[in-house]
Design an enzyme around this catalytic site. Structure first.
Site, PDB file in Angstrom:
ATOM      1  N   ASP A 118      -1.769   6.627  -1.054  1.00  0.00           N
ATOM      2  CA  ASP A 118      -1.544   7.665  -2.014  1.00  0.00           C
ATOM      3  C   ASP A 118      -2.439   8.616  -2.348  1.00  0.00           C
ATOM      4  O   ASP A 118      -2.122   9.552  -3.164  1.00  0.00           O
ATOM      5  CB  ASP A 118      -0.974   7.058  -3.473  1.00  0.00           C
ATOM      6  CG  ASP A 118       0.384   6.245  -3.500  1.00  0.00           C
ATOM      7  OD1 ASP A 118       1.296   6.723  -2.972  1.00  0.00           O
ATOM      8  OD2 ASP A 118       0.316   5.175  -3.761  1.00  0.00           O
ATOM      9  N   HIS A 132      -5.921  -1.878  -3.519  1.00  0.00           N
ATOM     10  CA  HIS A 132      -4.584  -2.430  -2.947  1.00  0.00           C
ATOM     11  C   HIS A 132      -4.572  -3.906  -2.840  1.00  0.00           C
ATOM     12  O   HIS A 132      -5.835  -4.435  -2.824  1.00  0.00           O
ATOM     13  CB  HIS A 132      -4.657  -2.010  -1.503  1.00  0.00           C
ATOM     14  CG  HIS A 132      -3.138  -1.975  -0.771  1.00  0.00           C
ATOM     15  ND1 HIS A 132      -2.647  -3.033  -0.485  1.00  0.00           N
ATOM     16  CD2 HIS A 132      -2.314  -0.966  -0.681  1.00  0.00           C
ATOM     17  CE1 HIS A 132      -1.367  -2.846   0.301  1.00  0.00           C
ATOM     18  NE2 HIS A 132      -1.341  -1.620  -0.276  1.00  0.00           N
TER      19      HIS A 132
HETATM   20  N1  CMC Z   1      -9.291   1.693 -10.518  1.00  0.00           N
HETATM   21  C1  CMC Z   1     -10.078   0.891 -11.079  1.00  0.00           C
HETATM   22  N2  CMC Z   1     -10.215  -0.328 -11.145  1.00  0.00           N
HETATM   23  C2  CMC Z   1      -9.440  -1.232 -10.247  1.00  0.00           C
HETATM   24  C3  CMC Z   1      -8.435  -0.233  -9.274  1.00  0.00           C
HETATM   25  C4  CMC Z   1      -8.445   1.009  -9.448  1.00  0.00           C
HETATM   26  N3  CMC Z   1      -7.394   1.892  -8.973  1.00  0.00           N
HETATM   27  N4  CMC Z   1      -7.715  -1.157  -8.601  1.00  0.00           N
HETATM   28  C5  CMC Z   1      -8.212  -2.667  -8.986  1.00  0.00           C
HETATM   29  N5  CMC Z   1      -9.309  -2.278  -9.865  1.00  0.00           N
HETATM   30  C6  CMC Z   1      -9.822  -3.532 -10.465  1.00  0.00           C
HETATM   31  C7  CMC Z   1      -9.120  -4.093 -11.532  1.00  0.00           C
HETATM   32  O1  CMC Z   1      -9.608  -3.593 -12.857  1.00  0.00           O
HETATM   33  C8  CMC Z   1      -9.503  -5.467 -11.544  1.00  0.00           C
HETATM   34  O2  CMC Z   1     -10.957  -5.828 -12.197  1.00  0.00           O
HETATM   35  P1  CMC Z   1     -11.494  -6.822 -12.984  1.00  0.00           P
HETATM   36  O3  CMC Z   1     -11.268  -8.129 -11.946  1.00  0.00           O
HETATM   37  O4  CMC Z   1     -12.901  -6.596 -13.362  1.00  0.00           O
HETATM   38  O5  CMC Z   1     -10.661  -7.287 -14.009  1.00  0.00           O
HETATM   39  C9  CMC Z   1      -9.428  -5.679  -9.993  1.00  0.00           C
HETATM   40  O6  CMC Z   1      -9.963  -4.412  -9.372  1.00  0.00           O
HETATM   41  C10 CMC Z   1      -8.227  -6.472  -9.358  1.00  0.00           C
HETATM   42  O7  CMC Z   1      -7.115  -5.724  -9.904  1.00  0.00           O
HETATM   43  P2  CMC Z   1      -5.909  -6.198  -9.732  1.00  0.00           P
HETATM   44  O8  CMC Z   1      -4.970  -5.221 -10.475  1.00  0.00           O
HETATM   45  O9  CMC Z   1      -5.514  -7.445 -10.243  1.00  0.00           O
HETATM   46  O10 CMC Z   1      -5.478  -6.193  -8.189  1.00  0.00           O
HETATM   47  P3  CMC Z   1      -4.176  -5.952  -7.511  1.00  0.00           P
HETATM   48  O11 CMC Z   1      -4.498  -7.075  -6.121  1.00  0.00           O
HETATM   49  O12 CMC Z   1      -2.980  -6.484  -8.264  1.00  0.00           O
HETATM   50  O13 CMC Z   1      -4.441  -4.378  -7.384  1.00  0.00           O
HETATM   51  C11 CMC Z   1      -3.295  -2.220  -7.386  1.00  0.00           C
HETATM   52  C12 CMC Z   1      -3.332  -3.713  -6.779  1.00  0.00           C
HETATM   53  C13 CMC Z   1      -2.459  -1.255  -6.476  1.00  0.00           C
HETATM   54  C14 CMC Z   1      -2.174  -2.519  -8.357  1.00  0.00           C
HETATM   55  C15 CMC Z   1      -4.437  -1.773  -7.909  1.00  0.00           C
HETATM   56  O14 CMC Z   1      -5.256  -1.535  -6.944  1.00  0.00           O
HETATM   57  C16 CMC Z   1      -4.146  -0.534  -8.745  1.00  0.00           C
HETATM   58  O15 CMC Z   1      -3.709  -0.577 -10.098  1.00  0.00           O
HETATM   59  N6  CMC Z   1      -4.612   0.872  -8.112  1.00  0.00           N
HETATM   60  C17 CMC Z   1      -4.446   1.832  -8.810  1.00  0.00           C
HETATM   61  C18 CMC Z   1      -2.751   2.372  -8.476  1.00  0.00           C
HETATM   62  C19 CMC Z   1      -2.649   2.811  -6.714  1.00  0.00           C
HETATM   63  O16 CMC Z   1      -3.214   3.639  -6.366  1.00  0.00           O
HETATM   64  N7  CMC Z   1      -1.182   2.158  -6.483  1.00  0.00           N
HETATM   65  C20 CMC Z   1      -0.828   2.520  -5.243  1.00  0.00           C
HETATM   66  C21 CMC Z   1      -1.025   1.221  -4.125  1.00  0.00           C
HETATM   67  S1  CMC Z   1      -0.833   1.685  -2.471  1.00  0.00           S
HETATM   68  C22 CMC Z   1       0.819   2.383  -2.383  1.00  0.00           C
HETATM   69  C23 CMC Z   1       1.722   1.177  -2.346  1.00  0.00           C
HETATM   70  O17 CMC Z   1       1.877   0.506  -1.318  1.00  0.00           O
HETATM   71  O18 CMC Z   1       2.163   1.232  -3.403  1.00  0.00           O
END
Ligand code: CMC
Length: 380
Positions: free
Chosen positions: A317, A263
């Site tokens: 989720d 998140h």
């Molecule tokens: N699985 C594997 N690795 C992950 C995940 C995940 N679910 N989430 C983050 N990471 C890793 C990512 O690969 C990155 O690693 P590195 O630094 O080595 O490149 C690091 O964590 C940071 O990721 P980011 O995408 O820059 O972080 P963010 O703050 O943009 O992430 C997120 C938020 C929700 C987009 C992400 O955690 C994600 O893609 N999660 C899976 C999709 C998901 O479950 N979304 C629902 C969010 S909650 C409901 C809502 O309000 O939408």
């Protein structure tokens, strides 16, 4: 250093772009409050209707106020004939998220003053959209299954009425309460992507329908509300608890994102995931789906071992997938359920934006060339 360099934050991470009195999130400690009340208290003690009143009025209602609010909502449950005709004209292969987005947009055409943006008008329109959205989803699902559309029953609460319109029979109290908790936990969540989209659109003084339509478009993305479908697809690919380890480790090795984890704000377990985990377990026991719950729990444990050090924990989720499955919802209805609940949050934020509006207009940090020559096309 230019101004742009000083203020640039990719994905607007950490940027405060609005003030709200609705929800408070402490991502380090895993706290979520609506108007100061812990999400756990609301999930166990409140109803969706009362929670919406709280979000829109920034206080809990008295008994007569709640009765009036509920009666207003119920008076708008029923779809007009024109909308029913529109829903029946949707291709049966259409995704429910595309249908709900299009139909909420279409609601503007059945509003005599769709562009009226007073706070009072926005409240009234929000009430109507909140009330009618479940009927849109249920009607489309029945239409595509070749079943008669079931009319809303204003004697039922929001959760019960939706399940009744969907299934054509009165749901059990346990199912109604479970669905109600899902609605409460998904109702609002700070300046998430779809809420931001709604605020950006209304800040041009466009109209509430356009803001909601944009928000639904944002929500369906797999990084946002669409993740609940992704979770279920992953669970479906895992045969048993025993094979969960190999499957998840394979995904991690391939650098795939594990849906339902991570998140932008929470670096601890999302408190909504904790609420939904308890609910999912109970429902799984009641409906004979313990294999699904056990697989989910096994994945959580693997992810905790592999990713807790990075602050990646289950989000809202993750357990909502098991919960919705146990309630009997089809996979492509999972994200529309998020819409039904989050309309409350979007509406509240649109109202807050209208109360103290300033056009959203950030800037870009231009990183292209300057003084480039214009080369005639025959010389390129
Ligand atoms: N699985 C594997 N690795 C992950 C995940 C995940 N679910 N989430 C983050 N990471 C890793 C990512 O690969 C990155 O690693 P590195 O630094 O080595 O490149 C690091 O964590 C940071 O990721 P980011 O995408 O820059 O972080 P963010 O703050 O943009 O992430 C997120 C938020 C929700 C987009 C992400 O955690 C994600 O893609 N999660 C899976 C999709 C998901 O479950 N979304 C629902 C969010 S909650 C409901 C809502 O309000 O939408």
């Amino acid at each position: 250093m230019s101004t742009a360099e000083k203020t640039f934050s990719k994905g607007l991470e950490g940027v405060i772009a609005a003030q709200t009195e609705m929800s408070f999130i402490n991502g380090t400690e895993g706290i979520l409050e609506y108007v100061g009340i812990a999400i756990g208290d609301l999930a166990s003690k409140s109803s969706f209707e009362e929670t919406v009143f709280l979000l829109w009025n920034k206080r809990l209602p008295t008994k007569p106020e709640l009765e009036q609010f509920t009666a207003d909502l119920r008076s708008h449950y029923t779809l007009c004939d024109e909308m029913v005709t529109q829903i029946k004209s949707c291709p049966i292969k259409a995704e429910p998220m595309h249908v709900i987005r299009s139909m909420i947009s279409m609601c503007a055409m059945y509003d005599e003053n769709p562009n009226e943006n007073s706070v009072e008008a926005a409240r009234h329109k929000s009430m109507r959209i909140l009330a009618v959205a479940p009927a849109i989803v249920a009607a489309f699902d029945r239409h595509r299954r070749g079943l008669e559309i079931v009319k809303a029953d204003p004697s039922l609460n929001f959760a019960s009425n939706f399940l009744y319109m969907l299934n054509g029979e009165k749901p059990t109290d346990a199912m109604v309460r479970a669905f109600d908790i899902c609605m409460i936990t998904h109702a609002d969540h700070g300046l998430n992507n779809s809420t931001f989209a709604a605020r950006v659109v209304i800040s041009t003084l466009s109209d509430l329908y356009s803001a909601m339509t944009a928000a639904i478009g944002s929500l369906r993305g797999p990084l946002h509300g669409g993740a609940n479908e992704g979770v279920m697809k992953m669970l479906n690919k895992i045969d048993s608890v025993e094979t969960a380890e190999a499957h998840v480790m394979g995904m991690i090795k391939n650098k795939e994102r594990i849906m339902g984890f991570g998140h932008r704000v929470y670096k601890a377990k999302d408190p909504r995931a904790s609420e939904l985990m308890t609910l999912a377990k109970q429902l799984a026991e009641d409906t004979g789906n313990m294999d699904l719950y056990n697989k989910s729990h096994a994945i959580e444990k693997i992810m905790e071992r592999e990713y807790a050090s990075k602050g990646i924990y289950p989000n809202v989720d993750f357990y909502s997938a098991t919960t919705y499955h146990c309630i009997g919802l089809k996979l492509d209805l999972f994200t529309p359920m998020f819409v039904l609940a989050r309309i409350a949050g979007w509406a509240g934020h649109v109202i807050e934006q209208l109360e103290d509006n300033r056009l959203f207009r950030p800037t870009t940090d231009y990183i292209g060339p300057h003084n480039a020559p214009y080369t005639p096309i025959e010389k390129r």
